[in-house]
Structure formats: C-alpha cells, structure tokens
Scaffold this motif. Structure first.
Motif, mmCIF file in Angstrom:
data_model
loop_
_atom_site.group_PDB
_atom_site.id
_atom_site.type_symbol
_atom_site.label_atom_id
_atom_site.label_comp_id
_atom_site.label_asym_id
_atom_site.label_seq_id
_atom_site.Cartn_x
_atom_site.Cartn_y
_atom_site.Cartn_z
ATOM 1 N N GLU A 120 -21.073 -19.731 -9.201
ATOM 2 C CA GLU A 120 -22.241 -19.298 -9.981
ATOM 3 C C GLU A 120 -22.788 -17.974 -9.453
ATOM 4 O OE1 GLU A 120 -25.864 -21.546 -11.249
ATOM 5 O OE2 GLU A 120 -24.709 -23.187 -10.370
ATOM 6 N N SER A 124 -22.848 -14.583 -11.753
ATOM 7 C CA SER A 124 -24.160 -14.029 -12.063
ATOM 8 C C SER A 124 -24.282 -12.599 -11.553
ATOM 9 C CB SER A 124 -25.256 -14.893 -11.436
ATOM 10 O OG SER A 124 -25.090 -16.250 -11.796
ATOM 11 N N GLN A 297 -30.156 -15.728 -16.556
ATOM 12 C CA GLN A 297 -29.451 -16.588 -15.593
ATOM 13 C C GLN A 297 -30.443 -17.663 -15.197
ATOM 14 O OE1 GLN A 297 -29.879 -16.763 -11.758
ATOM 15 N NE2 GLN A 297 -28.686 -18.597 -12.227
#
Ligand SMILES: *Cc1c(COP(=O)(O)O)cnc(C)c1O
Length: 433
Positions: A120, A124, A297
């Motif tokens: 992640e 991101s 996000q």
C-alpha cells in the motif's frame, strides 16, 4: 533429522482451500524443494513448529522481528492497548505520536501517512508522485521488489529503453507501458531512459540497498547520481525502505548513505510484527494527499491503535538504544567471517554481500551488483544447502533471492552454531551436488 509429519499434513489440507497452501508465495518451499513448516510460537531467537521442532531464526518474519520474537517492550505495549478496543476509525493520540516519532527518525520525512502494508505504501507513493508532478511514467530497477501493485510487476524488455512487459497475468500492457526499468547500479541506463522520456517521468523508485534479489549493495555514487538526475529533471526520488528502514540505521539507508530522497516508503519493522506500512516525504509533496490535497488515498484500519502501539514501542526502542545497531553489525560480521572461512576451506565458489544486519550468500564466483549477476548463482546448490540447514535447525528464507535478517537475539554462541551448521550443510550439499 527433523521430521515434520504434522506440518506435512497441514500443508496437504491447506492446498484444498488456500491457493498453493500459503497466504504469500514466498512461504512455500517451491524454489528449494520440500514442504513449508507450520509455526506455533516463537521467542527470542527461536521458532517452534507444529511438530515440536525448534529453529534458530534468520528470517524474523522477513525483517520485522529485529529484536527477536516476542520482545517484552512490544508485547507489553500491545497488551496494554487491547482492552481499549481494537479499532475506532477515528483519530487517536497514538497516531500523532507515531507520526512525530517517524519524522524525528527518518531524514527525508516531514509528513507521513500510515497504511497497512508495504504494498500500500509504494502504490500510494507513486500515485502521489504522479499527482504532484502531473506526469505518468516512473522508473524502477530490475530485481527490486516494491510489493504486488500492478505497476510494479514489470520486468525489463531487452533494451534499456524498451517499454516494460507485465511479469504477471492480470497486469495490463496499458499499466506496464508506464513502468520503465533499468539495471540496478546503472546510472547510464537511467540517464538514457530520462532523455528518451523528457518531462514524462514522475518518479524513480528503488530499494536503496536491494534485498529482494538477494542483497545487492548500491555502488559508490549510485544513490547520489540518482539524486542529481531527479533534481535536474524535477523527478520525485522515492526510496523504498520497507526492508531497510529502521534496520540499517535508525534513519534507514538514507541516513547510512547520506542521500535524502523526496519520498520514503516504510513497512516491516515499523509495525513491530503488526500489519503496518507508511509513506512520507517533503511536506510540499505530502500536502497533495487527501484531505489536504487532491490525491485520494484512504484506509478503514489505517493507524490502527494496536498496530500503532506495537510500532511505537519498536521504533522508540530503536531510537533510544543506538547500541542495537553496533551489536547487529558485530553479529553479522562474525557470521560472514565464519562462512567465508568455511567456504574457502571447502573450495566453494561464492560471493557474500552484506550491509549491516542483512546479507546474502550467492554461489557464484562473480561479483553480484545487479539482477543479471545475481542470476549467475547456482540455485540448485542453494536448494540443497537450504534443506541441509533446515535439518540442522537453522531457519533461512527458502530462496536464493532473499537476504538473511539478523536480530539482536542472536548471541555470539548462536552465531557460532550457525557457522558450524553452515560448514556441515555445505559439505552435505556439495556431496550430493
Ligand atoms: C516486503 C517489501 C514490500 C512489500 O511489503 P508488504 O508489506 O509485503 O506488502 C515492498 N517493498 C520492499 C522493499 C519490501 O521488502
């Protein structure tokens, strides 16, 4: 000889309901032969499997357990947090303190966002770099792993400026076209890509010390050279320190090498064993992240209070006890010196790469500086060596293309036990080779 009938039975059962029997492919023993061991508990330098076997740990959950398993500082912080509920989905004091702690430790981070995994974090970070620059493409290096996000599962084509082709079915060629790849340690290849894609490259992302093709060291001037190219071309330099962060120094590889990236991704040690990741960087860039800015996000469980408690206990300990790094350096150096002596005695062709408490043995007489040279290693010999070590109660990563992660729980005595096992396992592996 270690027998593992219970692990074997569980693995057989697992294949019916879990793809390949494991929840992450690296846990299967496909590259080395045999079945994975199913673990029950671990403490300090030891891990115990379903069959009652004891192993000395040199993976440490792929890095997070830098203090060995179940260290009191982390366990107690988690236990203290549990009664207050496992999740709120609302801000907490701990998240503020965690952010302040990370900013105080990592040179390149002025603002940080917590996520739930390294994958992640890297996904991101690249999104933010694209949003910030208004550009689409990015450069990664062959053999560097940045989690399983679509745009990272790309290998190089034949030439340096060939567009990437997907490594995995399910990744579209459209996505692959925006990922450019260069050989590690090759500044000229990077310059060529940058020249051929003027004004289109949002980011260069790399492991500042590569740990996912076996350990590969950045050559003198490589990191600074990337820094210079990025400054000149307005490209965001991202250090993926999911593995090296808080391990090679309390401020990661960027502190060790004195090169500060624009953005940093973190994982593994940052959660003390809980599922945590983070990405951060210059405030100017991080202010593009929602709700401060337009790049979206989010995460239902991000900044989870139990995970923050574990991570904060771990990071505080590392920040307040700098002697940890001297100890890790000393232990790893002792192990490598012992192995070098063993392999010279046995006439094994080898290259050992080491930075601090991470190292890899490659069974090749060539220096290993990138993915191509890493692939010259004799992986069949590695498979035999791995199984011969496992038999002696030494738990290594089941792949040539991984590093060992030393913890502070490895005493000189355990290091010497490892060196002795290394000698015997090499002998055994060579005999049957
Ligand atoms: C492990 C790793 C990742 C992925 O992290 P996960 O938590 O497994 O998603 C990304 N980058 C590097 C350098 C890693 O070592």
């Amino acid at each position: 000889m270690i027998q593992a009938p219970v692990s074997n039975e569980l693995f057989e059962r697992a294949q019916h309901t879990i793809p390949g029997g494991v929840n992450s492919p690296v846990r299967a023993f496909r590259a080395v032969g045999g079945n994975p061991r199913f673990m029950v508990s671990a403490k300090g330098p030891y891990m115990f499997d379903e069959d009652g076997n004891q192993y000395v740990e040199f993976i440490n959950s792929w890095g997070p357990m830098i203090l060995g398993h179940a260290p009191a500082v982390v366990q107690e912080a988690v236990m203290a947090a549990v009664p207050n509920s496992l999740s709120f989905g609302a801000p907490t004091r701990k998240e503020v303190e965690m952010a302040e702690l990370i900013v105080s430790m990592v040179p390149g981070i002025e603002k940080v966002r917590m996520v739930n995994s390294g994958t992640e974090a890297t996904m991101s970070a690249v999104r933010v770099a694209r949003g910030y620059t208004g550009r689409s493409k990015f450069i990664k290096f062959e053999g560097c792993y940045h989690g399983h996000g679509d745009s990272f599962l790309i290998s190089a084509g034949s030439g340096a400026i060939t567009l990437g082709v997907p490594d995995s079915p399910g990744v579209t060629t459209g996505v692959a076209a925006d990922t450019l790849t260069a050989p590690y340690n090759d500044l000229n290849a990077v310059q060529t890509l940058v020249d051929a894609n003027k004004g289109e490259i949002a980011a260069i992302i790399l492991e500042p010390v590569a740990g996912n093709m076996g350990l590969v060291v950045p050559e003198q001037g490589f990191l600074q050279g990337l820094r210079d190219i990025c400054d000149k071309e307005g490209i965001v330099l991202i250090f993926d320190e999911v593995m090296t962060g808080f391990r090679l120094a309390s401020g990661g590889a960027q502190q060790l090498y004195g090169v500060t990236p624009d953005m940093t991704t973190l994982g593994k040690i940052i959660g003390g064993g809980m599922p945590v990741g983070a990405y951060g960087g210059k405030a100017e860039i991080m202010n593009y992240v929602a709700p401060a800015g337009p790049v979206y996000q989010a995460g239902t469980l991000s900044g989870n209070p139990i995970a923050m408690s574990a991570g904060m206990a771990m990071l505080s300990h590392l920040k307040n006890n700098p002697e940890v790094y001297a100890q890790l350096e000393q232990t790893a150096a002792r192990m490598v010196a012992g192995m070098e002596a063993n392999m010279q005695k046995l006439g094994v062709k080898f290259t050992i790469n080491r930075v601090g408490s991470m190292f890899s043995i490659f069974f090749t007489d060539k220096p290993v500086t990138d993915f191509e040279s890493a692939k010259t290693s004799d992986t069949a010999l590695f498979g035999k060596y791995f199984n011969a070590m496992l038999k002696r109660g030494i738990y290594l990563a089941p792949s040539q293309y991984e590093a060992l992660f030393i913890s502070t729980a490895i005493t000189d005595e355990l290091a010497d036990q490892y060196i002795q096992a290394n000698f015997e396992a090499l002998q055994e592996a060579l005999e049957i080779a």
